[in-house]
Design an enzyme around this catalytic site. Structure first.
Site, mmCIF file in Angstrom:
data_model
loop_
_atom_site.group_PDB
_atom_site.id
_atom_site.type_symbol
_atom_site.label_atom_id
_atom_site.label_comp_id
_atom_site.label_asym_id
_atom_site.label_seq_id
_atom_site.Cartn_x
_atom_site.Cartn_y
_atom_site.Cartn_z
ATOM 1 N N HIS A 44 19.069 11.969 76.609
ATOM 2 C CA HIS A 44 17.581 12.220 76.821
ATOM 3 C C HIS A 44 16.890 11.289 77.451
ATOM 4 O O HIS A 44 17.262 10.105 77.802
ATOM 5 C CB HIS A 44 17.195 12.508 75.385
ATOM 6 N N GLU A 46 14.111 9.459 76.692
ATOM 7 C CA GLU A 46 14.006 8.036 76.052
ATOM 8 C C GLU A 46 15.203 7.157 75.902
ATOM 9 O O GLU A 46 14.976 5.938 76.528
ATOM 10 C CB GLU A 46 13.303 8.412 74.668
ATOM 11 N N CYS A 80 16.640 10.528 69.402
ATOM 12 C CA CYS A 80 15.795 9.650 70.081
ATOM 13 C C CYS A 80 15.016 8.852 69.418
ATOM 14 O O CYS A 80 14.932 7.821 69.596
ATOM 15 C CB CYS A 80 14.959 10.297 71.253
ATOM 16 N N ALA A 150 5.766 42.350 95.508
ATOM 17 C CA ALA A 150 5.111 42.160 96.818
ATOM 18 C C ALA A 150 4.595 43.640 97.044
ATOM 19 O O ALA A 150 5.454 44.601 96.825
ATOM 20 C CB ALA A 150 5.855 41.597 97.537
ATOM 21 N N ARG A 185 12.950 31.298 91.385
ATOM 22 C CA ARG A 185 14.065 31.830 90.716
ATOM 23 C C ARG A 185 14.853 30.836 90.132
ATOM 24 O O ARG A 185 15.485 30.620 88.808
ATOM 25 C CB ARG A 185 15.060 32.690 91.504
ATOM 26 N N THR A 197 15.768 49.503 91.923
ATOM 27 C CA THR A 197 15.808 48.343 93.012
ATOM 28 C C THR A 197 17.193 47.889 93.519
ATOM 29 O O THR A 197 17.368 47.621 94.743
ATOM 30 C CB THR A 197 15.041 47.392 92.342
ATOM 31 N N ARG A 208 20.095 31.294 97.224
ATOM 32 C CA ARG A 208 20.663 30.930 98.359
ATOM 33 C C ARG A 208 19.668 30.398 99.431
ATOM 34 O O ARG A 208 20.363 29.289 100.369
ATOM 35 C CB ARG A 208 21.294 31.991 98.887
ATOM 36 N N GLY A 286 11.792 47.165 89.534
ATOM 37 C CA GLY A 286 10.914 47.812 90.430
ATOM 38 C C GLY A 286 9.475 48.148 89.522
ATOM 39 O O GLY A 286 9.301 47.350 88.434
#
Length: 349
Positions: A44, A46, A80, A150, A185, A197, A208, A286
């Site tokens: 972690h 700390e 921690c 979009a 993403r 879609t 990618r 979609g």
């Protein structure tokens, strides 16, 4: 504290199901150590900062800054709070309290019982915004939901398609925007698209163009009438299929059968993802899927690109769900970012 935020963001998308945490140790107004949590199972923030200090005696005169309350429980790593106490650090400054059931203030309590001075709530709104996925998951019992679509200038998300038309994406945005979407993403635990879609665009739903962690792919399709050669099923990453078709079977896919006609479908879908410890969800379409999320109110951000072309007819885009909080201009489109104020008390951060 803002340096803690910058450090924490170096691991965005990598730490799930753990939060993003950065830590800075200051001795006599000079930063002597930094650390950030890189991924679940590793040190972690700390602990990383503490162990990087060679002259351990100076820790007894230092201040440790961390954007989230130090943990107090044994998991894959020791607490921690315990490491801070053992190091003898006298002052700890935190951004936000960890409201998950495993901590919920007990880290701060442990430090104070040991005689450590703890200052809380420094840049708290920014600290909560940084870990909005983590807090939404633990406080609301669902993933943090980001909607993205979009549309053309006259508000269509796709052209009309004749039956049997081969899958093809009708691009609205340019390359710069697409790289940014892939970066988005990579920051989320899962990405979701509807069956329509998948059939029309044949998307890969990966990162990618930018690298980084690949999100879990989720396909929501009542009929599951999909091609086994669809690109969403390639790449070696698990796909989660939500469907009514109990006979559906695709390579590398886990199928969950449920009823689509239920009024609480989106709430039920998010509960399925919560049970699988998915902290955030990036929804890419979609239109039917987006409208279901918008009407349910179970969303947190909408990121909407508007292109400069007019299509005059096609598939209607969802209606804008609220006032624009931020606008970004690209060569081929304009991006509007909208926050659901009801769900995001720290949305303006």
């Amino acid at each position: 504290m803002k340096q803690c935020f910058d450090l924490a963001l170096l691991a965005e998308g990598e730490t799930w199901p753990n939060p993003l945490v950065g830590s800075v140790i200051v001795h006599r107004n000079r930063v002597i150590a930094t650390g950030y949590h890189k991924r679940a199972g590793e040190a972690h923030a700390e602990k990383m900062a503490i162990e990087s200090v060679q002259e351990r005696d100076v820790l007894r005169e230092s201040i440790l800054y961390v954007n989230l309350e130090p943990c107090s429980h044994y998991g894959r790593t020791p607490p921690c709070a315990e490491a801070i106490i053992e190091a003898g650090i006298p002052v700890v400054v935190t951004g936000a309290t960890d409201t998950s059931s495993k901590v919920a203030g007990r880290g701060i309590e442990m430090l104070r019982r040991a005689g450590c001075k703890v200052i809380t709530g420094v840049c708290e709104d920014e600290a909560r915004n940084l870990n909005r996925r983590f807090f939404t998951f633990h406080e609301k019992g669902r993933p943090y939901v980001v909607l993205k679509w979009a549309m053309s200038r006259d508000h269509f998300i796709d052209l009309e398609r004749e039956p049997g038309t081969p899958p093809e994406i009708n691009w609205i945005t340019g390359e710069e925007e697409r790289v940014e979407v892939h970066r988005w993403r990579s920051a989320e635990a899962a990405i979701l698209a509807g069956g329509a879609t998948i059939r029309s665009d044949d998307p890969q739903l990966n990162v990618r163009l930018c690298g980084g962690p690949q999100p879990l792919k989720i396909v929501v399709s009542r009929s599951a009438e999909l091609s086994g050669k669809a690109r969403v099923f390639s790449g070696g990453r698990e796909v989660l299929l939500i469907t009514e078709n109990s006979r559906a079977s695709f390579p590398g896919t886990t199928t969950i059968v449920t009823q689509f006609d239920r009024e609480d479908f989106i709430e039920h879908l998010l509960s399925i993802l919560h049970e699988r410890e998915i902290q955030s969800l990036f929804v890419e379409g979609g239109g039917t899927i987006h409208n279901l999320f918008l009407s349910s109110g179970l969303w947190d951000e909408a990121r909407v690109f508007t292109g400069k072309m007019r299509w005059r007819k096609g598939l209607p885009a969802p209606a804008a769900p609220g006032p624009v909080a931020r606008r970004v201009e690209y060569e081929r489109s304009t991006l509007d970012i909208i926050y659901n104020k009801i769900n995001c008390s720290y949305w303006s951060s």
